[in-house]
Design a protein around this motif. Sequence first.
Motif, PDB file in Angstrom:
ATOM      1  N   ALA A 100       0.833  -1.212   0.000  1.00 36.40           N
ATOM      2  CA  ALA A 100       0.000   0.000   0.000  1.00 36.40           C
ATOM      3  C   ALA A 100       0.863   1.255   0.000  1.00 36.40           C
ATOM      4  O   ALA A 100       0.536   2.248  -0.669  1.00 36.40           O
ATOM      5  N   GLY A 101       1.981   1.233   0.725  1.00 39.18           N
ATOM      6  CA  GLY A 101       2.860   2.399   0.760  1.00 39.18           C
ATOM      7  C   GLY A 101       3.519   2.674  -0.581  1.00 39.18           C
ATOM      8  O   GLY A 101       3.599   3.825  -1.019  1.00 39.18           O
ATOM      9  N   ILE A 102       3.991   1.623  -1.236  1.00 37.64           N
ATOM     10  CA  ILE A 102       4.623   1.809  -2.551  1.00 37.64           C
ATOM     11  C   ILE A 102       3.602   2.329  -3.558  1.00 37.64           C
ATOM     12  O   ILE A 102       3.871   3.282  -4.301  1.00 37.64           O
ATOM     13  N   LEU A 103       2.406   1.723  -3.573  1.00 37.54           N
ATOM     14  CA  LEU A 103       1.363   2.187  -4.497  1.00 37.54           C
ATOM     15  C   LEU A 103       0.940   3.616  -4.185  1.00 37.54           C
ATOM     16  O   LEU A 103       0.681   4.413  -5.093  1.00 37.54           O
ATOM     17  N   SER A 104       0.886   3.960  -2.910  1.00 35.78           N
ATOM     18  CA  SER A 104       0.495   5.309  -2.521  1.00 35.78           C
ATOM     19  C   SER A 104       1.500   6.349  -3.005  1.00 35.78           C
ATOM     20  O   SER A 104       1.120   7.410  -3.492  1.00 35.78           O
ATOM     21  N   VAL A 105       2.772   6.027  -2.867  1.00 32.91           N
ATOM     22  CA  VAL A 105       3.806   6.969  -3.327  1.00 32.91           C
ATOM     23  C   VAL A 105       3.757   7.115  -4.849  1.00 32.91           C
ATOM     24  O   VAL A 105       3.820   8.231  -5.379  1.00 32.91           O
ATOM     25  N   VAL A 106       3.602   6.011  -5.562  1.00 35.62           N
ATOM     26  CA  VAL A 106       3.546   6.070  -7.032  1.00 35.62           C
ATOM     27  C   VAL A 106       2.319   6.861  -7.484  1.00 35.62           C
ATOM     28  O   VAL A 106       2.412   7.767  -8.329  1.00 35.62           O
ATOM     29  N   PHE A 107       1.151   6.533  -6.926  1.00 31.77           N
ATOM     30  CA  PHE A 107      -0.066   7.261  -7.297  1.00 31.77           C
ATOM     31  C   PHE A 107       0.015   8.732  -6.899  1.00 31.77           C
ATOM     32  O   PHE A 107      -0.488   9.606  -7.609  1.00 31.77           O
ATOM     33  N   GLY A 108       0.646   9.022  -5.775  1.00 30.95           N
ATOM     34  CA  GLY A 108       0.777  10.412  -5.335  1.00 30.95           C
ATOM     35  C   GLY A 108       1.631  11.229  -6.290  1.00 30.95           C
ATOM     36  O   GLY A 108       1.298  12.374  -6.612  1.00 30.95           O
ATOM     37  N   VAL A 109       2.742  10.653  -6.752  1.00 34.38           N
ATOM     38  CA  VAL A 109       3.605  11.364  -7.698  1.00 34.38           C
ATOM     39  C   VAL A 109       2.863  11.593  -9.017  1.00 34.38           C
ATOM     40  O   VAL A 109       2.894  12.693  -9.581  1.00 34.38           O
ATOM     41  N   LEU A 110       2.184  10.548  -9.519  1.00 32.34           N
ATOM     42  CA  LEU A 110       1.440  10.692 -10.780  1.00 32.34           C
ATOM     43  C   LEU A 110       0.297  11.700 -10.651  1.00 32.34           C
ATOM     44  O   LEU A 110       0.040  12.484 -11.568  1.00 32.34           O
ATOM     45  N   ALA A 111      -0.380  11.690  -9.509  1.00 37.42           N
ATOM     46  CA  ALA A 111      -1.493  12.626  -9.300  1.00 37.42           C
ATOM     47  C   ALA A 111      -0.991  14.060  -9.184  1.00 37.42           C
ATOM     48  O   ALA A 111      -1.656  14.990  -9.655  1.00 37.42           O
ATOM     49  N   ARG A 112       0.164  14.273  -8.562  1.00 41.23           N
ATOM     50  CA  ARG A 112       0.729  15.624  -8.488  1.00 41.23           C
ATOM     51  C   ARG A 112       1.089  16.129  -9.883  1.00 41.23           C
ATOM     52  O   ARG A 112       0.900  17.308 -10.182  1.00 41.23           O
ATOM     53  N   LYS A 113       1.577  15.245 -10.742  1.00 43.20           N
ATOM     54  CA  LYS A 113       1.894  15.647 -12.114  1.00 43.20           C
ATOM     55  C   LYS A 113       0.619  16.002 -12.878  1.00 43.20           C
ATOM     56  O   LYS A 113       0.595  16.968 -13.641  1.00 43.20           O
ATOM     57  N   LYS A 114      -0.446  15.206 -12.672  1.00 48.21           N
ATOM     58  CA  LYS A 114      -1.723  15.514 -13.323  1.00 48.21           C
ATOM     59  C   LYS A 114      -2.272  16.851 -12.858  1.00 48.21           C
ATOM     60  O   LYS A 114      -2.795  17.633 -13.652  1.00 48.21           O
ATOM     61  N   ALA A 115      -2.146  17.132 -11.559  1.00 52.20           N
ATOM     62  CA  ALA A 115      -2.634  18.407 -11.029  1.00 52.20           C
ATOM     63  C   ALA A 115      -1.801  19.568 -11.569  1.00 52.20           C
ATOM     64  O   ALA A 115      -2.331  20.646 -11.826  1.00 52.20           O
ATOM     65  N   GLY A 116      -0.510  19.339 -11.762  1.00 54.50           N
ATOM     66  CA  GLY A 116       0.338  20.378 -12.339  1.00 54.50           C
ATOM     67  C   GLY A 116      -0.029  20.693 -13.780  1.00 54.50           C
ATOM     68  O   GLY A 116       0.113  21.828 -14.231  1.00 54.50           O
ATOM     69  N   ARG A 117      -0.510  19.693 -14.517  1.00 51.40           N
ATOM     70  CA  ARG A 117      -0.946  19.900 -15.899  1.00 51.40           C
ATOM     71  C   ARG A 117      -2.360  20.447 -15.983  1.00 51.40           C
ATOM     72  O   ARG A 117      -2.827  20.772 -17.063  1.00 51.40           O
ATOM     73  N   GLY A 118      -3.065  20.492 -14.866  1.00 47.11           N
ATOM     74  CA  GLY A 118      -4.433  21.006 -14.867  1.00 47.11           C
ATOM     75  C   GLY A 118      -5.487  19.955 -15.129  1.00 47.11           C
ATOM     76  O   GLY A 118      -6.656  20.290 -15.314  1.00 47.11           O
ATOM     77  N   GLU A 119      -5.132  18.691 -15.135  1.00 42.38           N
ATOM     78  CA  GLU A 119      -6.105  17.627 -15.390  1.00 42.38           C
ATOM     79  C   GLU A 119      -6.819  17.192 -14.114  1.00 42.38           C
ATOM     80  O   GLU A 119      -7.820  16.493 -14.182  1.00 42.38           O
ATOM     81  N   ALA A 120      -6.294  17.555 -12.946  1.00 44.06           N
ATOM     82  CA  ALA A 120      -6.895  17.199 -11.660  1.00 44.06           C
ATOM     83  C   ALA A 120      -6.926  18.451 -10.783  1.00 44.06           C
ATOM     84  O   ALA A 120      -6.174  19.397 -11.001  1.00 44.06           O
TER      85      ALA A 120
END
Length: 151
Positions: A100-120
């Motif tokens: 769960a920790g590894i998946l959380s870190v991976v999803f968190g990094v990807l979600a921060r990138k999406k938010a930076g692009r304006g998709e989230a």
Amino acid sequence: MDAYPPPAPGAAAPYGHEQVPPPPIAPDGPGPAAYGYPGGYGYPAPPVYGAHGPQSHGAGAYYGWPGMTPAPSNGMGTASLVLGIIAAVGFCLWPLALVAGILSVVFGVLARKKAGRGEATNPGQALAGLICGSVGLGLSIAFIVLLVAFP
């Protein structure tokens, strides 16, 4: 056909049958169109039949009204936060906490990138998931070290 007879001169009308004056007219006139008509009072006219099909402009094709932006995809940030909380709270179950920790870190990094692009629209939630996942990973690794050191 009215169920009530007209009131006598000088008497009050029954409830709900009072004479109401018309609404006042605005200083610049009555408005572009009467209420309920397409384009009235500043509302846009409804699109013609079939005009709300798939759109091909913007961030990919989607269904919606013309000019409408696609809905934000906040699923990765939410998944990151949920998995991070599971990892941080359940560190005693170290196999689950590691995954769960590894998946959380991976999803968190990807979600921060999406938010930076304006998709989230949830960069804070993604950051909280990233932090909780990192804490869960650290606690579960410390728990494994404790189990190995003191069997």
